[in-house]
Design a protein around this motif. Structure first.
Motif, PDB file in Angstrom:
ATOM      1  N   SER A  44      36.230  33.886  46.625  1.00 58.37           N
ATOM      2  CA  SER A  44      36.510  35.331  46.669  1.00 58.37           C
ATOM      3  C   SER A  44      37.838  35.648  46.003  1.00 58.37           C
ATOM      4  O   SER A  44      38.483  36.637  46.336  1.00 58.37           O
ATOM      5  N   HIS A  45      38.247  34.809  45.066  1.00 56.70           N
ATOM      6  CA  HIS A  45      39.517  35.021  44.383  1.00 56.70           C
ATOM      7  C   HIS A  45      39.414  36.033  43.254  1.00 56.70           C
ATOM      8  O   HIS A  45      40.428  36.600  42.829  1.00 56.70           O
ATOM      9  N   VAL A  71      32.812  39.175  48.205  1.00 58.43           N
ATOM     10  CA  VAL A  71      33.364  40.486  47.860  1.00 58.43           C
ATOM     11  C   VAL A  71      32.243  41.527  47.837  1.00 58.43           C
ATOM     12  O   VAL A  71      32.379  42.634  48.386  1.00 58.43           O
ATOM     13  N   ALA A  91      43.776  39.706  49.618  1.00 55.09           N
ATOM     14  CA  ALA A  91      42.961  39.481  48.427  1.00 55.09           C
ATOM     15  C   ALA A  91      43.819  39.602  47.189  1.00 55.09           C
ATOM     16  O   ALA A  91      44.895  40.211  47.210  1.00 55.09           O
ATOM     17  N   VAL A  95      40.534  41.794  43.104  1.00 57.38           N
ATOM     18  CA  VAL A  95      39.604  42.050  44.201  1.00 57.38           C
ATOM     19  C   VAL A  95      39.984  43.333  44.935  1.00 57.38           C
ATOM     20  O   VAL A  95      39.131  44.138  45.300  1.00 57.38           O
ATOM     21  N   ALA A 118      40.010  37.645  52.066  1.00 58.91           N
ATOM     22  CA  ALA A 118      39.381  36.924  50.964  1.00 58.91           C
ATOM     23  C   ALA A 118      40.301  35.745  50.619  1.00 58.91           C
ATOM     24  O   ALA A 118      41.035  35.254  51.473  1.00 58.91           O
TER      25      ALA A 118
END
Length: 258
Positions: A44-45, A71, A91, A95, A118
């Protein structure tokens, strides 16, 4: 639905992916039959299209529409169940921008009504404190993944998101809710993207507690690939309700089944 790391590719020390034998051929054959596919990573980077671009550069042919991450499932869930609620996000900048683009108000002060974690390379203790106090005020704690990590070239790569989530959960006593794999919001996101009920989907992955668990949640056909993080698990010691429907050594073995 395919997992990525440990299933379709392995990452080297440089972070670049090396496609597993047969991975490209399997994806090509599925598309040739007219069936849809998605790749779901708990990474989720970055937004999905940026991850898809990196996979193409690594030799895995995937379109932006064929890539899902927590995401996407988190945005869908928050819009459906917490519409208009400011979200305190752990995040990366891209994101955070994606959340804002999709209509999720991003909290900048004490107004957070939900907390979502995230991947983040560095975490600020002040932000951790702010998140914990928001949770104590009643904000639900959501995370993209609460798994320890994923398969890397030299063993497990630890999840920064899980570390951050665990810190907030420890001091608040809150029980985090996962919005990536394995979760019902992730099942719903995969089903929506493929346009079929979860019971008509095959879930292929290397992680028993993440990929196979996701498939079991949705009543999907599940295939465990031994090339990744769960490769050495003795399935005879695993409760039957948690076992996959099939086991293969590597994704290349699917070519005999398609």
């Amino acid at each position: 639905m395919f997992d990525i790391d440990g299933t379709l590719l392995h990452r080297g020390p440089d972070g670049r992916g090396r496609p597993q034998p047969g991975a490209v051929a399997v994806l090509d054959r599925i598309r040739a039959t007219g069936r849809k596919l998605v790749l779901f990573t708990n990474g989720s980077h970055l937004p999905a299209e940026r991850i898809a671009q990196g996979l193409r550069e690594d030799g895995v042919p995937v379109t932006d529409e064929e890539l899902l991450t927590p995401v996407e499932s988190a945005i869908s869930y928050l819009r459906a169940h917490h519409d208009g609620t400011p979200a305190l996000l752990f995040a990366s900048a891209p994101v955070r921008e994606r959340f804002a683009q999709r209509g999720i108000p991003v909290a900048t002060g004490e107004e957070a009504g939900v907390v979502f974690v995230a991947h983040l390379e560095q975490v600020d203790m002040t932000e951790l404190d702010r998140a914990a106090r928001a949770v104590l005020r009643g904000a639900p704690l959501f995370t993209g993944s609460y798994a320890r990590g994923y398969a890397g070239a030299n063993g497990m790569i630890f999840s920064h998101g899980a570390m951050i989530t665990a810190a907030i959960a420890k001091v608040t006593g809150a029980r985090p809710r996962v919005l990536g794999k394995p979760s019902r919001p992730a099942v719903a996101e995969v089903s929506s993207r493929l346009g079929v009920p979860a019971s008509e989907i095959a879930v292929i992955g290397d992680d028993l507690g993440m990929d196979i668990a996701l498939g079991r949640l949705g009543g999907s056909l599940t295939v465990l690939v031994r090339s990744g993080i769960s490769g050495a698990i003795d399935l005879d010691r695993v409760p039957e309700r948690q076992r996959p429907d099939a086991v293969i050594d590597g994704v290349e073995d699917l070519l005999d089944l398609l």
